[in-house]
Every structure is written in C-alpha cells, then in structure tokens.
Design an enzyme around this catalytic site. Sequence first.
Site, PDB file in Angstrom:
ATOM      1  N   ASP A 175     -49.695 -10.276   4.397  1.00 32.05           N
ATOM      2  CA  ASP A 175     -49.332  -9.830   3.067  1.00 32.05           C
ATOM      3  C   ASP A 175     -50.129  -8.787   2.408  1.00 32.05           C
ATOM      4  O   ASP A 175     -51.317  -8.425   3.067  1.00 32.05           O
ATOM      5  CB  ASP A 175     -49.437 -11.075   1.950  1.00 32.05           C
ATOM      6  CG  ASP A 175     -48.669 -11.190   0.854  1.00 32.05           C
ATOM      7  OD1 ASP A 175     -48.739 -10.117   0.165  1.00 32.05           O
ATOM      8  OD2 ASP A 175     -48.089 -12.330   0.383  1.00 32.05           O
ATOM      9  N   PRO A 206     -40.440 -10.252  -0.161  1.00 34.56           N
ATOM     10  CA  PRO A 206     -39.276  -9.632  -1.003  1.00 34.56           C
ATOM     11  C   PRO A 206     -38.640  -8.540   0.038  1.00 34.56           C
ATOM     12  O   PRO A 206     -39.095  -7.789   0.413  1.00 34.56           O
ATOM     13  CB  PRO A 206     -39.498  -9.418  -2.338  1.00 34.56           C
ATOM     14  CG  PRO A 206     -41.094  -9.155  -2.331  1.00 34.56           C
ATOM     15  CD  PRO A 206     -41.555 -10.032  -0.934  1.00 34.56           C
ATOM     16  N   THR A 232     -35.569 -16.737   5.649  1.00 38.88           N
ATOM     17  CA  THR A 232     -34.793 -17.486   4.613  1.00 38.88           C
ATOM     18  C   THR A 232     -34.965 -16.507   3.531  1.00 38.88           C
ATOM     19  O   THR A 232     -34.891 -17.002   2.260  1.00 38.88           O
ATOM     20  CB  THR A 232     -35.345 -18.839   4.131  1.00 38.88           C
ATOM     21  OG1 THR A 232     -36.787 -18.636   4.022  1.00 38.88           O
ATOM     22  CG2 THR A 232     -35.259 -19.855   5.503  1.00 38.88           C
ATOM     23  N   SER A 233     -35.310 -15.143   3.652  1.00 38.46           N
ATOM     24  CA  SER A 233     -35.792 -14.416   2.409  1.00 38.46           C
ATOM     25  C   SER A 233     -34.604 -13.616   2.058  1.00 38.46           C
ATOM     26  O   SER A 233     -33.977 -13.939   0.926  1.00 38.46           O
ATOM     27  CB  SER A 233     -37.172 -13.551   2.712  1.00 38.46           C
ATOM     28  OG  SER A 233     -37.926 -13.397   1.541  1.00 38.46           O
ATOM     29  N   ARG A 234     -34.463 -12.426   2.676  1.00 42.58           N
ATOM     30  CA  ARG A 234     -33.284 -11.661   2.587  1.00 42.58           C
ATOM     31  C   ARG A 234     -32.835 -10.921   3.949  1.00 42.58           C
ATOM     32  O   ARG A 234     -33.718 -10.580   4.565  1.00 42.58           O
ATOM     33  CB  ARG A 234     -33.698 -10.344   1.656  1.00 42.58           C
ATOM     34  CG  ARG A 234     -33.745 -10.769   0.045  1.00 42.58           C
ATOM     35  CD  ARG A 234     -32.444 -11.193  -0.602  1.00 42.58           C
ATOM     36  NE  ARG A 234     -32.382 -11.523  -1.840  1.00 42.58           N
ATOM     37  CZ  ARG A 234     -32.362 -12.882  -2.410  1.00 42.58           C
ATOM     38  NH1 ARG A 234     -32.562 -13.751  -1.435  1.00 42.58           N
ATOM     39  NH2 ARG A 234     -32.585 -12.908  -3.637  1.00 42.58           N
ATOM     40  N   ASP A 258     -31.226 -17.835   7.049  1.00 40.04           N
ATOM     41  CA  ASP A 258     -30.236 -18.631   6.140  1.00 40.04           C
ATOM     42  C   ASP A 258     -29.745 -17.302   5.310  1.00 40.04           C
ATOM     43  O   ASP A 258     -28.959 -17.486   4.375  1.00 40.04           O
ATOM     44  CB  ASP A 258     -31.347 -19.356   5.100  1.00 40.04           C
ATOM     45  CG  ASP A 258     -30.630 -19.958   4.072  1.00 40.04           C
ATOM     46  OD1 ASP A 258     -29.489 -20.508   4.335  1.00 40.04           O
ATOM     47  OD2 ASP A 258     -31.105 -20.096   3.020  1.00 40.04           O
ATOM     48  N   GLU A 263     -24.608 -10.273   3.944  1.00 44.43           N
ATOM     49  CA  GLU A 263     -24.197 -11.373   2.762  1.00 44.43           C
ATOM     50  C   GLU A 263     -23.856 -10.766   1.349  1.00 44.43           C
ATOM     51  O   GLU A 263     -24.376  -9.995   0.872  1.00 44.43           O
ATOM     52  CB  GLU A 263     -25.616 -11.885   2.663  1.00 44.43           C
ATOM     53  CG  GLU A 263     -25.471 -13.341   1.776  1.00 44.43           C
ATOM     54  CD  GLU A 263     -26.768 -13.852   1.818  1.00 44.43           C
ATOM     55  OE1 GLU A 263     -27.088 -15.051   1.294  1.00 44.43           O
ATOM     56  OE2 GLU A 263     -27.618 -13.205   2.464  1.00 44.43           O
ATOM     57  N   HIS A 295     -27.066 -19.076   3.034  1.00 41.53           N
ATOM     58  CA  HIS A 295     -28.002 -19.167   2.075  1.00 41.53           C
ATOM     59  C   HIS A 295     -28.185 -20.460   1.190  1.00 41.53           C
ATOM     60  O   HIS A 295     -27.662 -20.413  -0.015  1.00 41.53           O
ATOM     61  CB  HIS A 295     -27.487 -18.045   1.108  1.00 41.53           C
ATOM     62  CG  HIS A 295     -28.664 -17.308   0.340  1.00 41.53           C
ATOM     63  ND1 HIS A 295     -28.699 -16.010   0.032  1.00 41.53           N
ATOM     64  CD2 HIS A 295     -29.748 -17.793  -0.445  1.00 41.53           C
ATOM     65  CE1 HIS A 295     -29.803 -15.794  -0.764  1.00 41.53           C
ATOM     66  NE2 HIS A 295     -30.501 -16.998  -0.976  1.00 41.53           N
TER      67      HIS A 295
HETATM   68  P1  NAD Z   1     -43.177 -14.454  -4.310  1.00 45.09           P
HETATM   69  O1  NAD Z   1     -42.867 -13.043  -5.146  1.00 45.09           O
HETATM   70  O2  NAD Z   1     -43.740 -15.741  -4.929  1.00 45.09           O
HETATM   71  O3  NAD Z   1     -43.690 -13.796  -2.954  1.00 45.09           O
HETATM   72  C1  NAD Z   1     -43.549 -12.992  -2.419  1.00 45.09           C
HETATM   73  C2  NAD Z   1     -44.897 -12.460  -1.488  1.00 45.09           C
HETATM   74  O4  NAD Z   1     -44.382 -11.103  -0.776  1.00 45.09           O
HETATM   75  C3  NAD Z   1     -45.750 -11.904  -2.380  1.00 45.09           C
HETATM   76  O5  NAD Z   1     -47.258 -12.780  -2.015  1.00 45.09           O
HETATM   77  C4  NAD Z   1     -45.965 -10.539  -1.864  1.00 45.09           C
HETATM   78  O6  NAD Z   1     -47.489  -9.969  -2.289  1.00 45.09           O
HETATM   79  C5  NAD Z   1     -45.556 -10.432  -0.434  1.00 45.09           C
HETATM   80  N1  NAD Z   1     -45.310  -9.228  -0.284  1.00 45.09           N
HETATM   81  C6  NAD Z   1     -44.757  -8.151  -0.911  1.00 45.09           C
HETATM   82  N2  NAD Z   1     -44.578  -6.869  -0.274  1.00 45.09           N
HETATM   83  C7  NAD Z   1     -45.037  -7.340   0.807  1.00 45.09           C
HETATM   84  C8  NAD Z   1     -45.008  -6.598   2.160  1.00 45.09           C
HETATM   85  N3  NAD Z   1     -44.542  -5.228   2.424  1.00 45.09           N
HETATM   86  N4  NAD Z   1     -45.342  -7.470   3.268  1.00 45.09           N
HETATM   87  C9  NAD Z   1     -45.768  -8.477   3.253  1.00 45.09           C
HETATM   88  N5  NAD Z   1     -45.657  -9.252   1.944  1.00 45.09           N
HETATM   89  C10 NAD Z   1     -45.359  -8.658   1.177  1.00 45.09           C
HETATM   90  O7  NAD Z   1     -41.711 -14.892  -3.969  1.00 45.09           O
HETATM   91  P2  NAD Z   1     -40.957 -16.216  -3.487  1.00 45.09           P
HETATM   92  O8  NAD Z   1     -40.708 -16.780  -4.781  1.00 45.09           O
HETATM   93  O9  NAD Z   1     -42.229 -16.731  -2.707  1.00 45.09           O
HETATM   94  O10 NAD Z   1     -39.893 -15.797  -2.592  1.00 45.09           O
HETATM   95  C11 NAD Z   1     -39.811 -14.895  -1.461  1.00 45.09           C
HETATM   96  C12 NAD Z   1     -38.448 -14.558  -1.143  1.00 45.09           C
HETATM   97  O11 NAD Z   1     -37.594 -15.662  -0.846  1.00 45.09           O
HETATM   98  C13 NAD Z   1     -37.867 -13.761  -2.309  1.00 45.09           C
HETATM   99  O12 NAD Z   1     -37.918 -12.453  -2.412  1.00 45.09           O
HETATM  100  C14 NAD Z   1     -36.091 -13.911  -2.173  1.00 45.09           C
HETATM  101  O13 NAD Z   1     -35.556 -12.943  -1.299  1.00 45.09           O
HETATM  102  C15 NAD Z   1     -36.230 -15.334  -1.138  1.00 45.09           C
HETATM  103  N6  NAD Z   1     -35.513 -16.469  -1.529  1.00 45.09           N
HETATM  104  C16 NAD Z   1     -34.557 -17.270  -0.989  1.00 45.09           C
HETATM  105  C17 NAD Z   1     -33.958 -18.350  -1.353  1.00 45.09           C
HETATM  106  C18 NAD Z   1     -33.102 -18.959  -0.460  1.00 45.09           C
HETATM  107  O14 NAD Z   1     -32.177 -19.763  -0.812  1.00 45.09           O
HETATM  108  N7  NAD Z   1     -32.983 -18.810   0.970  1.00 45.09           N
HETATM  109  C19 NAD Z   1     -34.093 -18.862  -2.566  1.00 45.09           C
HETATM  110  C20 NAD Z   1     -35.191 -18.105  -3.311  1.00 45.09           C
HETATM  111  C21 NAD Z   1     -35.753 -16.918  -2.853  1.00 45.09           C
END
Ligand code: NAD
Length: 329
Positions: A175, A206, A232-234, A258, A263, A295
């Site tokens: 991170d 993100p 499961t992120s983007r 996911d 999408e 998703h």
């Molecule tokens: P968050 O903001 O709490 O955590 C994101 C983390 O990513 C932070 O610790 C940040 O420092 C880190 N980060 C930023 N840039 C980075 C990089 N270049 N390399 C590595 N790490 C880096 O967010 P969260 O609530 O944990 O959500 C994470 C992601 O999950 C969201 O961005 C969203 O895309 C996704 N999400 C998916 C669903 C789903 O239904 N599948 C639902 C909610 C969120």
Amino acid sequence: MRILFYDTKNYDKNSFELTSEQFPNIEIEYTKSDLDPRTAALAEGFDAVCAFVSSDVGAQTLSILHEKKVGLVLMRCAGFNNVDMEKAKEYDIRVMRVPGYSPEAVAEHAMALALACNRRLYKAYNKVRENDFSLSGLMGFNFYQKTAGIIGTGKIGAAMCRICHGFGMKVIAYDVYENPTLKDFVEYVSLDTLLAESDLISLHCPLMESTHHMINIETIRKMKDGVILVNTSRGALVKTDDLIEGIRMKKFAGVGLDVYEEETNNVFEDRSDEILEHSTTARLLSFPNVMITSHQGFFTREALSAIAETTLQNALDYEAGKDSPNDVK
Ligand code: NAD
C-alpha cells in the site's frame, strides 16, 4: 421531507422501507426509472432525490433538478464520479454519500471467490448435479501456511488481511500507506516482492491513474505459477487482454472477479447477446478456472441496511442544516 428514490430494485425498497420506520419524518416514493435528464423532472415536489452509481447526475440532470427546486442528491453508494460537482455547487445542490458501509461484506466475498476457485466449487457443484461423483479436476491446495498478498489495506483490504490471518496464512501487503491496525500480523513489502511471493493475490486499492492496469503482462509475469488472483475492487485495475494472455500461459490456478473492465451497472443488463459474445468478459468466461460474479461484493443484508441508515441520516442532517463528513465537496 420527501425523497424520490430512483432505480429502485426490490431489495433496495425492502431495506429502505424497513429502516425508514426509524425516520418517521421522511417520506419516500420509489421509481424503477434511473435518474437522468429524461427522468429528472419526475422530482417536482420532492426535496431530495436518491441516486446510485448507474445514475446520470451530470449537468443537464442537475439543471432540471435545480429548476424543480430539489436541493439534495443522496448517493446511496461510496462513489460519486457520475455527479458533476461543479454544476451541483453552482446550483447550490448538496450531494451526500455513504463512504463505507460494510468492508467485511466485500472482503468475505473476495475470500469466497478465492476458495471457490481454489477448490473448484463451481465445477464440483455441476458435476455432482450430473451424478458424477468423481474427483478428477477438483484438486486444490491448502491456504493454511501459504502466503496471501493484499494490495491496498484500507477498510476492505484490512478486513481481507484479518480473514487470511484467520486461515493461518502468512499475510504480506502493499500500500502507499501502512495501516497501523495491522502491524501485529501483516508485513508490508514492495509490489514486486508481493507479486513474487504470494499464492493468493487480492486487489483492494481504488481505481486511480496510478493503479489503472496495475495487473498487466509485466506484473503477471512476476507472479508465482499457480497463483490465485481475486479482484473485488474495480475492473480496470486489471488489463483484461493481458489477464487472458496470463491465463493462456497457465499462470493462474484460478481467477475470481467481482468487477470487470466493461462493467456498467451490470454488464449483462440491457446488452444484446451479440455484444456479450464479443466482450472480453465473455472471453474470460470461456476459461474453466475463471469465476465471475456480477459486482455483488457489497450485497449483504448488513451492508444494505447500513446504506439505508446512513442515507436517511444524511437526509436528516440536510434538513437540520448540519455539516456532515458524508458531504461530497
Ligand atoms: P479505502 O479507501 O478504505 O482503502 C483503499 C486503500 O488503497 C488505501 O489504504 C489506500 O492507501 C490504498 N491505495 C491507494 N493507492 C494505492 C496504490 N497505488 N497501491 C496500493 N494501494 C493503494 O477503500 P475501501 O473501502 O477499502 O475500498 C477499496 C475498493 O473496493 C474501492 O475503491 C472500491 O473500488 C471497491 N469496492 C468494491 C465493492 C464491491 O461490491 N465489489 C464495494 C465497495 C467498494
């Protein structure tokens, strides 16, 4: 206070109706139409609209909402990239969101995908239904004492670290900031080390310029053979064409997704079979070791009720003229 709720699905209505019993001054009307310039005028006579990631809250929509004297857009999600914030400010329309609802919901789904891929549960399910009780093609590996590499250790990534630790895995993470709550059982390493040492890689950062296509053919080549990759992120964290090349190189024991690059709200909704046939998502689905869900990471009772509660509390804060950390600025 009157709210027009756009793009209503049955599960939204159920959770908001249940939660709104605690908010007697709020009246909600539900419409299946999504919010866009064609439907914005329906909000005449309402104080607020409730919108989602799929809604078009661009300049034209906001101009109609402003005309109809709507002062609040309640986003029932974390993201707000579909809202033209400059226009919202110009029209003095307040925009509020739900920044975090249930990180465990998404992390548990990430682990479900990892396990389903590892133990070939989708294949096992289909085989047994066809009266084939043989074990061929179903062998997995123990997660116990293997290495989990978590990319992004915010709310969801931290929950995934805790789950992997509970499985008896060694947990390493990458991170840009270290999460102090994980210091007892997570070792932060460089991205290259994480790629080279992990048996399971799960993405939780993100989508930004710096993370776009972070999983590409170069980073895939650095991974261990037989790794499991979960996203499961983007979708656009992964370059899909390169992922397909990696799958063809037999790099992965399994891939659980996911989210996917193509999408929209739901890749399969409102899309003709022809488009689907040619999509990279469809190409991914043709591999037996890829599992895709639509998703649904956030989709638990607890997350939906947290979303409803925060959204309705946002409405009350707006009515009371209170500032809120959930304001989009
Ligand atoms: P968050 O903001 O709490 O955590 C994101 C983390 O990513 C932070 O610790 C940040 O420092 C880190 N980060 C930023 N840039 C980075 C990089 N270049 N390399 C590595 N790490 C880096 O967010 P969260 O609530 O944990 O959500 C994470 C992601 O999950 C969201 O961005 C969203 O895309 C996704 N999400 C998916 C669903 C789903 O239904 N599948 C639902 C909610 C969120």
